[in-house]
Scaffold this motif. Structure first.
Motif, PDB file in Angstrom:
ATOM      1  N   LEU A 128       0.555 -25.792   5.759  1.00 43.70           N
ATOM      2  CA  LEU A 128       1.360 -25.798   4.699  1.00 43.70           C
ATOM      3  C   LEU A 128       2.904 -25.980   4.758  1.00 43.70           C
ATOM      4  CD1 LEU A 128      -0.433 -22.584   2.973  1.00 43.70           C
ATOM      5  CD2 LEU A 128      -0.427 -24.973   2.334  1.00 43.70           C
ATOM      6  N   GLU A 129       3.237 -25.619   6.201  1.00 41.66           N
ATOM      7  CA  GLU A 129       4.730 -25.840   6.489  1.00 41.66           C
ATOM      8  C   GLU A 129       4.918 -27.305   6.454  1.00 41.66           C
ATOM      9  OE1 GLU A 129       5.221 -23.599   9.888  1.00 41.66           O
ATOM     10  OE2 GLU A 129       5.591 -21.412   8.605  1.00 41.66           O
ATOM     11  N   GLU A 135     -20.460 -23.172   8.395  1.00 45.47           N
ATOM     12  CA  GLU A 135     -21.210 -23.138   6.975  1.00 45.47           C
ATOM     13  C   GLU A 135     -21.759 -24.565   6.378  1.00 45.47           C
ATOM     14  OE1 GLU A 135     -18.844 -20.733   4.553  1.00 45.47           O
ATOM     15  OE2 GLU A 135     -18.944 -18.922   6.058  1.00 45.47           O
ATOM     16  N   ARG A 146      -7.144 -34.065   3.658  1.00 45.07           N
ATOM     17  CA  ARG A 146      -6.805 -32.880   3.819  1.00 45.07           C
ATOM     18  C   ARG A 146      -7.705 -32.142   5.051  1.00 45.07           C
ATOM     19  NH1 ARG A 146      -9.078 -29.003   1.017  1.00 45.07           N
ATOM     20  NH2 ARG A 146      -8.046 -29.534  -0.970  1.00 45.07           N
ATOM     21  N   ILE A 163      -3.533 -22.521   8.896  1.00 43.73           N
ATOM     22  CA  ILE A 163      -3.410 -22.865   7.690  1.00 43.73           C
ATOM     23  C   ILE A 163      -1.855 -22.932   7.111  1.00 43.73           C
ATOM     24  CG2 ILE A 163      -3.677 -22.013   4.862  1.00 43.73           C
ATOM     25  CD1 ILE A 163      -6.313 -22.876   6.737  1.00 43.73           C
ATOM     26  N   ARG A 164      -1.321 -21.819   7.706  1.00 43.64           N
ATOM     27  CA  ARG A 164       0.273 -21.583   7.464  1.00 43.64           C
ATOM     28  C   ARG A 164       0.797 -22.696   7.934  1.00 43.64           C
ATOM     29  NH1 ARG A 164       1.163 -16.197   9.111  1.00 43.64           N
ATOM     30  NH2 ARG A 164       1.573 -16.857  11.145  1.00 43.64           N
ATOM     31  N   GLU A 210     -20.255 -28.162   0.021  1.00 42.71           N
ATOM     32  CA  GLU A 210     -19.473 -28.230  -1.301  1.00 42.71           C
ATOM     33  C   GLU A 210     -18.858 -29.630  -1.332  1.00 42.71           C
ATOM     34  OE1 GLU A 210     -20.333 -25.870  -2.787  1.00 42.71           O
ATOM     35  OE2 GLU A 210     -20.356 -23.943  -1.493  1.00 42.71           O
ATOM     36  N   TYR A 211     -19.141 -30.527  -0.206  1.00 41.08           N
ATOM     37  CA  TYR A 211     -18.434 -31.717  -0.310  1.00 41.08           C
ATOM     38  C   TYR A 211     -19.364 -32.959  -0.941  1.00 41.08           C
ATOM     39  CZ  TYR A 211     -14.709 -29.704   2.505  1.00 41.08           C
ATOM     40  OH  TYR A 211     -13.702 -28.774   2.952  1.00 41.08           O
ATOM     41  N   GLY A 241       3.283 -29.345   4.844  1.00 41.07           N
ATOM     42  CA  GLY A 241       2.895 -29.939   3.227  1.00 41.07           C
ATOM     43  C   GLY A 241       1.647 -30.539   3.409  1.00 41.07           C
ATOM     44  N   ILE A 242       0.788 -30.120   4.100  1.00 44.37           N
ATOM     45  CA  ILE A 242      -0.662 -30.429   4.409  1.00 44.37           C
ATOM     46  C   ILE A 242      -1.566 -29.778   3.419  1.00 44.37           C
ATOM     47  CG2 ILE A 242      -2.756 -31.099   5.981  1.00 44.37           C
ATOM     48  CD1 ILE A 242      -0.340 -32.102   8.039  1.00 44.37           C
ATOM     49  N   SER A 243      -2.334 -30.275   2.682  1.00 44.85           N
ATOM     50  CA  SER A 243      -3.200 -29.400   1.937  1.00 44.85           C
ATOM     51  C   SER A 243      -4.618 -29.103   3.026  1.00 44.85           C
ATOM     52  CB  SER A 243      -3.797 -30.431   0.867  1.00 44.85           C
ATOM     53  OG  SER A 243      -2.958 -30.787  -0.052  1.00 44.85           O
ATOM     54  N   VAL A 244      -4.899 -27.971   2.791  1.00 37.75           N
ATOM     55  CA  VAL A 244      -5.770 -27.162   3.921  1.00 37.75           C
ATOM     56  C   VAL A 244      -6.843 -26.142   3.504  1.00 37.75           C
ATOM     57  CG1 VAL A 244      -4.168 -25.435   4.486  1.00 37.75           C
ATOM     58  CG2 VAL A 244      -5.903 -26.458   6.185  1.00 37.75           C
ATOM     59  N   PHE A 245      -7.967 -26.124   3.840  1.00 36.71           N
ATOM     60  CA  PHE A 245      -9.036 -25.367   3.428  1.00 36.71           C
ATOM     61  C   PHE A 245      -9.226 -24.429   4.553  1.00 36.71           C
ATOM     62  CE2 PHE A 245     -13.168 -23.858   2.987  1.00 36.71           C
ATOM     63  CZ  PHE A 245     -13.495 -23.515   1.421  1.00 36.71           C
ATOM     64  N   GLN A 246      -9.404 -22.883   4.295  1.00 36.91           N
ATOM     65  CA  GLN A 246      -9.718 -21.792   5.272  1.00 36.91           C
ATOM     66  C   GLN A 246     -11.121 -21.857   5.078  1.00 36.91           C
ATOM     67  OE1 GLN A 246      -7.501 -18.383   5.551  1.00 36.91           O
ATOM     68  NE2 GLN A 246      -8.339 -17.685   7.361  1.00 36.91           N
ATOM     69  N   GLU A 255      -5.971 -18.489   9.913  1.00 31.05           N
ATOM     70  CA  GLU A 255      -4.830 -18.222   9.074  1.00 31.05           C
ATOM     71  C   GLU A 255      -3.409 -18.736   9.655  1.00 31.05           C
ATOM     72  OE1 GLU A 255      -4.140 -14.180   7.474  1.00 31.05           O
ATOM     73  OE2 GLU A 255      -2.012 -14.538   7.321  1.00 31.05           O
TER      74      GLU A 255
END
Lengths: 380, 205
Positions: free
Chosen positions: B61-62, B74, B48, B57-58, B78-79, B64-69, B54
């Motif tokens: 997604l185009e 920071e 990912r 991110i778009r 969370e990982y 087909g890759i999973s992505v986190f904005q 943004e």
């Protein structure tokens, strides 16, 4: 009549009159249930292109198109659903049904209780987001769909989409989760409580047994006004109304003065009572308040432990009803469970309502996401 | 294969060579997802991306890759520790507010870290600074000082010293001058860009 309009014919599905009653989350068996739904596009031979849309609090099964040549406005998500649109009806078979407890064709507190021959009123059972999803599962099964290509919804619809991935993990290839939360905050519950109080304080409410009498229109209108405030933002209200007065330029120093924002809320409240049942307001807002994936499963991570869907989570910067941090909690729990999730926070001034307005920006992402999900299903 | 010589970016093919097939990859500052896309196609990786914009991110997604904005400043709290085979930071280190914090986070989350950056010690940069007395602006560092995303420049040697001080072991290094390899001993002078594969030193008990 406009001949170019796609006229949608709502359908109904009934179950739960005999041995197929629905056992509610509260433990109470309930039936019969009528489900009002609409479909757009064509289900393919393998029944693999079905997308279930989940509507928000005041939405209904009428997501797209027109119910008649005269209808002034199309369905609530018409900008997103149709040929060539993100939920492309040339590719997908799109389904939207009215929720259990609603007042737009699916069984709810205003429906006739066959046992008494009178409307349920408060004898209607308290229902949950999980119950709504269980009803949708019956519908989807009836339509011959074993596995949905996607579930998608915003706000209360997003809660249902989340619940689908938890309740029926193997039946959901992907989930599009917009402007929602895995558990509404105290602040969100507080606004719902004010709405319920407004309705229940209206003498016409009569403990919910107002059917056949004047409905508690004033209480419901006030509830809607409060709700509507939570859907907007400081910036969007400032842009839309500012401090302008309706119909005059200076203060009259009496109470006939109205700021534009006041008359807008009056208008929104007034039109709402024509299409919404006060008891449904109470039941659905309670279902939202009860929704808590974290509380129910011990932790969000545990809630999603069995989920196998691909997720797209979208939040909006100015949404203070279900702020971005609540979407991020969902995303983080999914990531930590090694689930396939994408997240974007759309920078938008339109508050909670953004998911109904930012069609272009979210639409392009949803369109790509759905195509990837469909490719994934073909390779499966 | 992409021809990286026509762009200023670090050769994706060189990065791909550093990644074991079938591994799980987290690409920080993934941009439009081209590197992940290449790794997926040529190395069969899963993974990912993370990006702050943004449009990126778009674009992911185009593909087909999973992505986190999200914002790399920071951190990665969370990982889970050691949850990725590789954490990649591609041409982004110099844009990070607290590079040491992020480096430590990457070493915690990834079994290996792949990081590259423009080498401020590259001879042309040195000459521009020494002879012209001005901040380097050239093909590899195209920004004026007042209008640059790059806030933390370092030389190759500076970076090696940092790795030493935070307990990062250098497993491999690739030094490129405009995407052609240069020999290690001249690298701090001759490389425009440097790429390292790192892992965390086992903590001494």
């Amino acid at each position: 009549m406009d001949a170019s309009r796609d006229i949608v014919i709502p359908k109904e599905f009934e179950f739960g009159s005999d041995d197929d009653v629905l056992v509610l989350e509260s433990g109470r068996p309930f039936g019969p249930i009528t489900v009002r739904y609409e479909t757009y596009g064509t289900l393919d031979k393998a029944a693999s292109n079905a997308v279930l849309l989940l509507h928000a609090f005041s939405g209904d099964a009428h997501a797209a198109g027109y119910l008649s040549g005269e209808e002034s406005r199309p369905g609530w998500w018409d900008s997103m659903v149709g040929p060539g649109k993100p939920f492309d009806t040339d590719r997908y078979f799109v389904i939207c049904s009215n929720v259990l407890g609603g007042c737009r064709g699916t069984t709810g507190p205003g429906s006739i209780d066959p046992a008494s021959g009178a409307p349920y009123g408060l004898s209607f059972p308290v229902v949950t987001i999980g119950d709504m999803v269980n009803v949708q599962e019956r519908l989807v099964t009836r339509l011959g769909i074993k596995r949905l290509l996607a579930v998608a919804g915003g706000s209360m619809g997003g809660m249902q989409a989340l619940q689908w991935t938890v309740s029926y993990p193997a039946r959901v290839a992907s989930a599009i989760i917009l402007a929602t939360t895995a558990r509404p905050s105290a602040q969100a519950i507080a606004f719902n409580a004010v709405g319920r109080n407004a309705i229940m304080s209206d003498p016409r409410w009569r403990g919910g047994a107002y059917y056949g009498h004047e409905p508690p229109a004033r209480g419901l209108a006030i509830a809607r006004m409060v709700g509507h405030i939570t859907y907007l933002s400081d910036a969007s209200m400032h842009a839309k109304f500012g401090r302008r007065l309706q119909e005059r330029d200076e203060f009259g120093f009496d109470f006939s003065d109205q700021f534009e924002v006041e008359s807008y809320l009056e208008y929104k409240g007034g039109t709402f009572v024509d299409r919404f049942d006060a008891n449904s307001y109470i039941y659905l807002s309670k279902a939202i308040d009860y929704f808590d994936l974290e509380g129910k499963y011990g932790s969000l991570e545990r809630a999603f432990a069995n989920a196998v869907s691909k997720f797209l989570v979208v939040s909006y910067t100015s949404d203070w009803l279900y702020p971005s941090y609540q979407s991020k909690e969902i995303v983080v729990a999914l990531m930590r469970q090694e689930k396939d999730v994408s997240y974007t926070e759309i920078d938008s001034p339109f508050g909670h309502d953004s998911f109904l307005i930012e069609t272009e920006r979210q639409g392009r992402m949803i369109s790509s996401f759905l195509q990837t999900a469909q490719r994934g299903e073909e390779e499966r | 294969m992409t021809d990286d010589r026509i762009t200023n970016r670090f050769s994706y093919d060189e990065i791909a060579r550093l990644v074991a097939p079938g591994s799980h990859v987290l690409d920080l500052g993934c941009g439009s997802g081209d590197l992940l896309d290449l790794l997926r196609r040529t190395r069969g990786v899963t993974g990912r991306g993370v990006d702050i914009q943004e449009e990126m991110i778009r674009a992911c997604l185009e593909k087909g890759i999973s992505v986190f904005q999200g914002d790399l400043d920071e951190g990665l709290k969370e990982y889970r520790s050691q949850s990725y085979d590789y954490v990649i930071l591609n041409e982004t280190l110099q844009m990070i507010h607290d590079p040491v914090y992020l480096m430590n986070e990457m070493l915690r989350v990834g079994k290996r870290v792949i990081v590259n950056f423009p080498n401020f010690g590259y001879v042309v940069n040195r000459l521009q600074l020494a002879w012209l007395g001005q901040m380097p602006v050239n093909r590899t560092l195209p920004y004026e000082w007042y209008d640059t995303p790059n806030i933390h420049f370092c030389t190759r040697r500076d970076f090696v010293r940092l790795c030493d001080s935070i307990g990062a072991i250098i497993e491999a290094a690739v030094d490129l001058r405009r995407n052609r390899r240069v020999a290690g001993i001249f690298a701090n002078f001759a490389a425009t860009d440097c790429c390292f594969v790192l892992r965390k030193q086992e903590s001494r008990v």
